[in-house]
Enzyme design. Structure first.
Site, PDB file in Angstrom:
ATOM      1  N   HIS A 234       4.292  -9.201  -1.024  1.00  0.00           N
ATOM      2  CA  HIS A 234       3.988  -8.130  -1.687  1.00  0.00           C
ATOM      3  C   HIS A 234       5.284  -7.310  -2.408  1.00  0.00           C
ATOM      4  O   HIS A 234       5.354  -6.068  -2.563  1.00  0.00           O
ATOM      5  CB  HIS A 234       3.146  -7.048  -1.148  1.00  0.00           C
TER       6      HIS A 234
ATOM      7  N   ALA B  59       1.499  -4.535   8.111  1.00  0.00           N
ATOM      8  CA  ALA B  59       2.083  -3.090   8.200  1.00  0.00           C
ATOM      9  C   ALA B  59       2.082  -2.619   9.659  1.00  0.00           C
ATOM     10  O   ALA B  59       3.055  -1.973  10.018  1.00  0.00           O
ATOM     11  CB  ALA B  59       1.269  -2.319   7.500  1.00  0.00           C
TER      12      ALA B  59
ATOM     13  N   SER C   9      -1.672  -7.244  11.226  1.00  0.00           N
ATOM     14  CA  SER C   9      -2.470  -7.047   9.913  1.00  0.00           C
ATOM     15  C   SER C   9      -3.821  -7.143  10.228  1.00  0.00           C
ATOM     16  O   SER C   9      -4.405  -7.864  10.723  1.00  0.00           O
ATOM     17  CB  SER C   9      -1.856  -8.358   8.716  1.00  0.00           C
ATOM     18  N   SER C  10      -4.480  -6.068   9.249  1.00  0.00           N
ATOM     19  CA  SER C  10      -6.180  -6.175   9.260  1.00  0.00           C
ATOM     20  C   SER C  10      -6.432  -7.651   8.747  1.00  0.00           C
ATOM     21  O   SER C  10      -7.874  -7.826   8.820  1.00  0.00           O
ATOM     22  CB  SER C  10      -6.569  -4.980   8.620  1.00  0.00           C
TER      23      SER C  10
ATOM     24  N   PHE D 295      -1.658   1.184   6.664  1.00  0.00           N
ATOM     25  CA  PHE D 295      -2.794   1.478   5.845  1.00  0.00           C
ATOM     26  C   PHE D 295      -4.082   2.021   6.479  1.00  0.00           C
ATOM     27  O   PHE D 295      -4.757   2.948   6.244  1.00  0.00           O
ATOM     28  CB  PHE D 295      -3.196   0.481   4.744  1.00  0.00           C
ATOM     29  N   ARG D 296      -4.225   1.329   7.699  1.00  0.00           N
ATOM     30  CA  ARG D 296      -5.907   1.430   8.217  1.00  0.00           C
ATOM     31  C   ARG D 296      -5.889   1.951   9.513  1.00  0.00           C
ATOM     32  O   ARG D 296      -6.748   1.804  10.205  1.00  0.00           O
ATOM     33  CB  ARG D 296      -6.508  -0.023   7.728  1.00  0.00           C
TER      34      ARG D 296
ATOM     35  N   GLN E 141       3.918  -9.241   4.490  1.00  0.00           N
ATOM     36  CA  GLN E 141       3.064  -8.449   3.675  1.00  0.00           C
ATOM     37  C   GLN E 141       3.836  -7.130   3.412  1.00  0.00           C
ATOM     38  O   GLN E 141       3.562  -6.247   2.507  1.00  0.00           O
ATOM     39  CB  GLN E 141       1.679  -8.017   3.916  1.00  0.00           C
TER      40      GLN E 141
ATOM     41  N   ASN F  26      -2.896  -8.215  17.344  1.00  0.00           N
ATOM     42  CA  ASN F  26      -3.248  -7.013  16.602  1.00  0.00           C
ATOM     43  C   ASN F  26      -3.833  -5.775  17.486  1.00  0.00           C
ATOM     44  O   ASN F  26      -4.482  -6.318  18.351  1.00  0.00           O
ATOM     45  CB  ASN F  26      -3.965  -7.455  15.461  1.00  0.00           C
TER      46      ASN F  26
ATOM     47  N   CYS G 137      11.616  -2.048 -21.035  1.00  0.00           N
ATOM     48  CA  CYS G 137      12.363  -3.358 -21.329  1.00  0.00           C
ATOM     49  C   CYS G 137      13.141  -4.279 -20.158  1.00  0.00           C
ATOM     50  O   CYS G 137      13.968  -4.818 -20.315  1.00  0.00           O
ATOM     51  CB  CYS G 137      13.814  -2.545 -21.783  1.00  0.00           C
TER      52      CYS G 137
HETATM   53  P1  NAD Z   1      -3.264  -2.656   7.561  1.00  0.00           P
HETATM   54  O1  NAD Z   1      -2.921  -1.242   7.424  1.00  0.00           O
HETATM   55  O2  NAD Z   1      -4.636  -2.965   6.756  1.00  0.00           O
HETATM   56  O3  NAD Z   1      -3.499  -3.205   9.181  1.00  0.00           O
HETATM   57  C1  NAD Z   1      -2.527  -2.885   9.881  1.00  0.00           C
HETATM   58  C2  NAD Z   1      -3.070  -3.766  11.277  1.00  0.00           C
HETATM   59  O4  NAD Z   1      -2.031  -3.419  12.339  1.00  0.00           O
HETATM   60  C3  NAD Z   1      -4.395  -2.784  11.920  1.00  0.00           C
HETATM   61  O5  NAD Z   1      -5.317  -3.787  12.094  1.00  0.00           O
HETATM   62  C4  NAD Z   1      -3.735  -2.142  13.073  1.00  0.00           C
HETATM   63  O6  NAD Z   1      -4.850  -2.299  14.291  1.00  0.00           O
HETATM   64  C5  NAD Z   1      -2.768  -3.001  13.564  1.00  0.00           C
HETATM   65  N1  NAD Z   1      -1.498  -2.387  13.951  1.00  0.00           N
HETATM   66  C6  NAD Z   1      -0.991  -1.040  13.952  1.00  0.00           C
HETATM   67  N2  NAD Z   1      -0.059  -0.844  14.697  1.00  0.00           N
HETATM   68  C7  NAD Z   1       0.062  -1.964  15.649  1.00  0.00           C
HETATM   69  C8  NAD Z   1       0.995  -2.369  16.562  1.00  0.00           C
HETATM   70  N3  NAD Z   1       2.152  -1.487  17.085  1.00  0.00           N
HETATM   71  N4  NAD Z   1       1.213  -3.617  16.959  1.00  0.00           N
HETATM   72  C9  NAD Z   1      -0.050  -4.449  16.449  1.00  0.00           C
HETATM   73  N5  NAD Z   1      -0.829  -4.000  15.766  1.00  0.00           N
HETATM   74  C10 NAD Z   1      -0.820  -2.953  15.196  1.00  0.00           C
HETATM   75  O7  NAD Z   1      -2.216  -3.246   6.895  1.00  0.00           O
HETATM   76  P2  NAD Z   1      -1.812  -4.855   6.286  1.00  0.00           P
HETATM   77  O8  NAD Z   1      -2.997  -5.520   6.791  1.00  0.00           O
HETATM   78  O9  NAD Z   1      -0.340  -5.310   6.266  1.00  0.00           O
HETATM   79  O10 NAD Z   1      -2.362  -4.485   4.690  1.00  0.00           O
HETATM   80  C11 NAD Z   1      -1.901  -3.628   4.067  1.00  0.00           C
HETATM   81  C12 NAD Z   1      -1.115  -3.449   3.027  1.00  0.00           C
HETATM   82  O11 NAD Z   1      -0.255  -2.607   3.304  1.00  0.00           O
HETATM   83  C13 NAD Z   1      -0.050  -4.607   2.955  1.00  0.00           C
HETATM   84  O12 NAD Z   1      -0.258  -5.186   1.831  1.00  0.00           O
HETATM   85  C14 NAD Z   1       1.324  -4.127   2.873  1.00  0.00           C
HETATM   86  O13 NAD Z   1       2.077  -4.522   1.848  1.00  0.00           O
HETATM   87  C15 NAD Z   1       1.171  -2.524   2.893  1.00  0.00           C
HETATM   88  N6  NAD Z   1       2.111  -1.654   3.657  1.00  0.00           N
HETATM   89  C16 NAD Z   1       3.040  -2.055   3.762  1.00  0.00           C
HETATM   90  C17 NAD Z   1       3.903  -1.377   4.878  1.00  0.00           C
HETATM   91  C18 NAD Z   1       5.232  -1.672   5.287  1.00  0.00           C
HETATM   92  O14 NAD Z   1       5.908  -2.147   4.466  1.00  0.00           O
HETATM   93  N7  NAD Z   1       5.632  -1.254   6.433  1.00  0.00           N
HETATM   94  C19 NAD Z   1       3.469   0.239   5.169  1.00  0.00           C
HETATM   95  C20 NAD Z   1       2.025   0.265   5.039  1.00  0.00           C
HETATM   96  C21 NAD Z   1       1.527  -0.600   4.147  1.00  0.00           C
END
Ligand code: NAD
Length: 265
Positions: free
Chosen positions: A136, A39, A208-209, A50-51, A118, A229, A147
């Site tokens: 995902h 994300a 991604s975290s 998300f985080r 993801q 990240n 259905c």
């Molecule tokens: P996460 O929210 O757990 O982690 C995101 C990470 O990205 C964080 O560690 C953060 O420090 C980092 N980050 C944020 N902005 C950044 C940037 N500009 N450059 C570099 N790093 C950056 O997200 P995740 O690990 O993908 O897991 C969460 C789940 O959330 C996934 O399964 C995904 O499917 C879903 N999700 C998807 C979307 C989307 O499709 N855009 C949005 C929100 C959540």
């Protein structure tokens, strides 16, 4: 399986530009490299992750209460009103940012075989990436829980805008989006992605975290892992190179580094 690999020692202490140069060198030499995105790569397109502290969706909703398969079955109206609406509102207008664009360029130039993502936002395809594994699912469509009739996302959004919450199929069943919710089995793309990862000797993880299972097990399948990240990840302890920077800046710098060689050719 991944070898126990001691490269981390050689890249410790490097400054930002040296790390970018190191990563460019690994990409040039890799037999097969893929990217794994989360994300965080789309936050610069206006989609919250998300985080991230302060802006992450987790600070607004309890995911198990509104974005799990159990929540969808128990209270589909709440799923749509409180969970789905958070996503769809930012997705509709989002455009790829330079990080998505550089990944498409890396594939075009032969440095990357493709992207494992993801994300459900479809921005890699919009940026021009061709081989994309959506582990995902995605937000392009949905289907009836009863259905299994297929609906495109615009039809689902139209139902919601007319106040039909939850959106219902002609058979009376609730329509759900084709994203992988907490509690869902993994889609076929996840298994394809793991097979692809096993063929790689370099994985470039970004945004991604690496705490969401089982997607966070993919790095274990690859010999060499580089992470871009902003915050820490669940794999930092084993990664071979870590760049704590925004994905767009780091990838634009990586592109500039690789272009130096392309210009010389
Ligand atoms: P996460 O929210 O757990 O982690 C995101 C990470 O990205 C964080 O560690 C953060 O420090 C980092 N980050 C944020 N902005 C950044 C940037 N500009 N450059 C570099 N790093 C950056 O997200 P995740 O690990 O993908 O897991 C969460 C789940 O959330 C996934 O399964 C995904 O499917 C879903 N999700 C998807 C979307 C989307 O499709 N855009 C949005 C929100 C959540």
């Amino acid at each position: 399986m991944r070898k126990v690999f001691e490269v981390t020692q050689t890249v410790k202490g490097l400054g930002y530009h040296e790390k970018i140069a190191q990563l460019a060198d690994w990409l040039r030499k890799a037999k097969r490299a893929m990217a794994l995105t989360g994300a965080g790569i789309s936050t610069e397109s206006g989609i919250p992750d998300f985080r991230s502290p302060g802006t992450g969706l987790w600070e607004k909703v309890d995911p198990m209460a509104v974005l799990s398969v159990q929540a969808l079955r128990r209270d589909p109206r709440r799923f749509y009103r409180e969970g789905f609406s958070l996503f769809i509102s930012t997705l509709e207008s989002a455009q790829p940012n330079p990080a998505h664009q550089v990944l498409a360029w890396l594939e075009e130039k032969g440095f990357l075989a493709g992207v494992i993502t993801q994300n459900v936002d479809g921005l890699h395809q919009k940026a021009g990436s061709r081989l994309v594994f959506e582990v995902h699912g995605h937000m392009r469509s949905g289907h009836c829980l009863q259905c299994r009739h297929h609906y495109d996302m615009q039809t689902i959004v139209d139902f919601l805008q007319k106040g039909e919450v939850p959106p219902l199929c002609t058979c009376g069943g609730v329509i759900r989006p084709d994203v992988t919710l907490f509690g869902d089995p993994m889609p076929p793309d996840f298994w394809r992605a793991t097979q692809e990862a096993e063929k790689c000797d370099l994985l470039l993880v970004m945004g991604s975290s690496l705490v969401v299972a089982p997607a966070n097990t993919i790095p274990e399948l690859v010999e060499r892992v580089a992470i871009i990240n902003l915050g820490g990840t669940g794999y930092d302890y084993r990664a071979d190179l870590i760049i704590n920077e925004k994905a767009s800046k780091a990838l634009l710098d990586l592109k500039a580094e690789l272009e130096k060689d392309l210009r010389r050719e």
